[in-house]
Design an enzyme around this catalytic site. Structure first.
Site, PDB file in Angstrom:
ATOM      1  CE  LYS A  83      -4.458   0.777   2.192  1.00 35.93           C
ATOM      2  NZ  LYS A  83      -5.191   0.616   3.447  1.00 35.93           N
TER       3      LYS A  83
HETATM    4  O1  G3P Z   1      -7.703   1.344   5.297  1.00 32.74           O
HETATM    5  C1  G3P Z   1      -8.083   2.552   4.759  1.00 32.74           C
HETATM    6  C2  G3P Z   1      -9.457   3.037   5.135  1.00 32.74           C
HETATM    7  O2  G3P Z   1     -10.402   2.043   4.956  1.00 32.74           O
HETATM    8  C3  G3P Z   1      -9.537   3.757   6.454  1.00 32.74           C
HETATM    9  O3  G3P Z   1     -10.842   3.990   6.855  1.00 32.74           O
HETATM   10  O4  G3P Z   1     -12.422   4.471   8.664  1.00 32.74           O
HETATM   11  O5  G3P Z   1     -10.048   5.223   8.906  1.00 32.74           O
HETATM   12  O6  G3P Z   1     -11.582   6.345   7.297  1.00 32.74           O
HETATM   13  P1  G3P Z   1     -11.244   5.081   7.991  1.00 32.74           P
END
Ligand code: G3P
Length: 215
Positions: A83
């Site tokens: 990533k």
């Molecule tokens: O892994 C990346 C993403 O899904 C993060 O989500 O909930 O931290 O905005 P969030």
């Protein structure tokens, strides 16, 4: 549409794997920090459980550092997807890692032009963060539609991985738009199993069955 779990929590992954719907896992440095252990060991364990794509994020900010970290992650397990954040340095790193046949997930995507650039340099996945856009009153799922349209128009093979998912409606909209993957926090998968009409219906079926077989 593929389902990935957006977590670094082994217990949650083990409890959801038997459903037979988990195709992969995404992690990020914040999710790994929550787990507290050695991230490399945890991510290796996740790969062994899931036997599908598992995203592990680089933390270097320069392309050379990202390439070094990305190659190192890729050695950990055949299922690793590296990533990389969408930055100028990140884009440079994607091109080199992709040339090494290392799969890259370009993360922190908040506009369609970023997704177009990621596809041009050979990203395997693009991760638009829909929930974080919704949080600032911007249409997260609208971004997914734009990216799906662009990728279809030019036949890009980069998979649209809907990230920062907040609830089942994000899953439904992602599927309707033809997104390739939706990565969900475990709680969002659990929410799909909670419907009052399912519970009421089951209770009634069991009650009627018991009454019928009692006669
Ligand atoms: O892994 C990346 C993403 O899904 C993060 O989500 O909930 O931290 O905005 P969030």
């Amino acid at each position: 549409m593929k389902f990935f779990l957006d977590t670094g929590n082994i217990k949650d992954i083990e409890s959801l794997m038997p459903l037979g719907i988990v195709d992969g896992v995404t992690t990020n440095p914040s999710l790994m920090a929550k787990e507290g252990g050695d991230p490399r060991k945890i991510i290796k364990q996740i790969c062994e459980i899931v036997k599908g794509p598992v995203s592990a994020e680089v933390v270097a900010l320069d392309a050379d550092g990202m390439i070094r970290e990305g190659r190192d992650w890729a050695k950990l397990d055949e299922h690793i997807v590296v990533k990389v954040p969408f930055t100028r340095e990140g884009v440079k790193a994607v091109k080199t890692l992709a040339a090494d046949r290392i799969k890259v997930n370009v993360t922190l995507c908040f506009q369609a032009a970023q997704a177009l650039i990621a596809a041009k340099v050979g990203a395997a996945y693009i991760s638009p963060f829909v929930g974080r856009l919704d949080d600032i009153a911007t249409d997260g799922m609208g971004l997914i539609q734009q990216i799906v349209d662009i990728y279809h128009a030019f036949d890009y093979k980069t998979e649209v991985l809907v990230a920062s998912v907040r609830g089942p409606m994000h899953i439904v909209e992602a599927a309707r738009m033809g997104a390739d993957v939706c990565t969900c926090p475990p709680a969002v998968i659990e929410a799909c199993f909670k419907h009052p009409l399912t519970d009421i219906g089951l209770e009634k079926f069991l009650k009627d069955w018991a009454a019928a077989t009692k006669k």
